[in-house]
Design an enzyme around this catalytic site. Structure first.
Site, PDB file in Angstrom:
ATOM      1  CD  GLU A  79       7.390 -71.762  -4.801  1.00 23.40           C
ATOM      2  OE1 GLU A  79       8.129 -72.750  -4.995  1.00 23.40           O
ATOM      3  OE2 GLU A  79       7.116 -71.318  -3.664  1.00 23.40           O
ATOM      4  CB  CYS A 137      -0.058 -71.864  -3.907  1.00 23.20           C
ATOM      5  SG  CYS A 137      -0.746 -70.406  -3.109  1.00 23.20           S
ATOM      6  CG  HIS A 159       4.424 -69.289  -2.262  1.00 22.84           C
ATOM      7  ND1 HIS A 159       4.593 -70.577  -2.688  1.00 22.84           N
ATOM      8  CD2 HIS A 159       3.129 -69.212  -1.844  1.00 22.84           C
ATOM      9  CE1 HIS A 159       3.457 -71.248  -2.549  1.00 22.84           C
ATOM     10  NE2 HIS A 159       2.553 -70.442  -2.040  1.00 22.84           N
TER      11      HIS A 159
END
Ligand code: PCA
Length: 197
Positions: A79, A137, A159
């Site tokens: 991410e 998240c 993730h």
């Protein structure tokens, strides 16, 4: 560099979370004292960051890497961005479901992770991602990035797809990774991070 690695507990009535499964496997490996492990964190807007922040007060680490599960993704997501926005599709584990709200109302629309993910490249196991969603998240990632910016440290989020050994009915038909492939891939990602000077 010394890294703190976190994971999440199961949520949405599941009894497993791929991030916790991979994290348990990573914990068993020898990191030469360069990794500490905290988890599993509660999947709640109220406590996930509070628990992590409390730990960081006394922890001497250079960076935080948080792990979470992303159903419906086929590869591990590195991410790159945390959005200053929450829009929960389902309630969190405390039954709270915030919608259409900024995390830090006076803050920027998004924060970028300073981890140079491009240096790690992409392969059959992982790729860069520009959306960590709008649920717990992303909330935790945004808080970690605020912390990292204020402290001059590194923060990031990875993730993990569902794993083959997760048998819950709600996961049937969704993409999966082999358990060992996911653990080995995240171990390589962590190795990349700890070798940074
Ligand atoms: N995944 C959820 C929250 C906890 C987790 O493991 C998410 O992507 O927001």
């Amino acid at each position: 560099m010394k890294w703190l690695v976190t994971c999440f507990e199961p949520f949405d009535h599941a009894h497993s979370n791929s991030s916790e499964m991979v994290w348990q496997e990573l914990k068993k490996r020898d990191w030469g004292g360069e990794c500490v492990f905290l988890g599993p964190l509660p999947v709640t807007f109220g406590d996930s960051w509070t628990v992590l922040k409390e730990f960081l007060k006394d922890a001497d680490v250079d960076g935080v890497l948080a792990l979470g599960q992303a159903e419906s993704r086929a590869k591990i997501s590195l991410e790159c961005v945390g959005l200053n926005w929450i829009d929960a599709r389902i309630p969190d584990n405390a039954g709270v479901r915030p919608t259409m709200a900024a995390i830090t109302p006076a803050g920027p629309a998004a924060l970028r992770s300073a981890i140079p993910w491009a240096e790690l490249g992409e392969n059959e196991f992982w790729q860069r991602s520009y959306s960590a969603g709008t649920y717990v998240c992303n909330f935790l990632l945004f808080r970690i990035l605020e912390w990292a910016e204020a402290q001059g440290k590194l923060g990031g989020f990875v993730h993990i797809p569902l794993l083959q050994s997760q048998t819950e009915a709600q996961f049937i038909g969704l993409p999966r990774m082999r358990d060992s492939d996911a653990a080995n891939a995240v171990a390589r990602i962590l190795d990349f991070l700890r070798r940074r000077s």
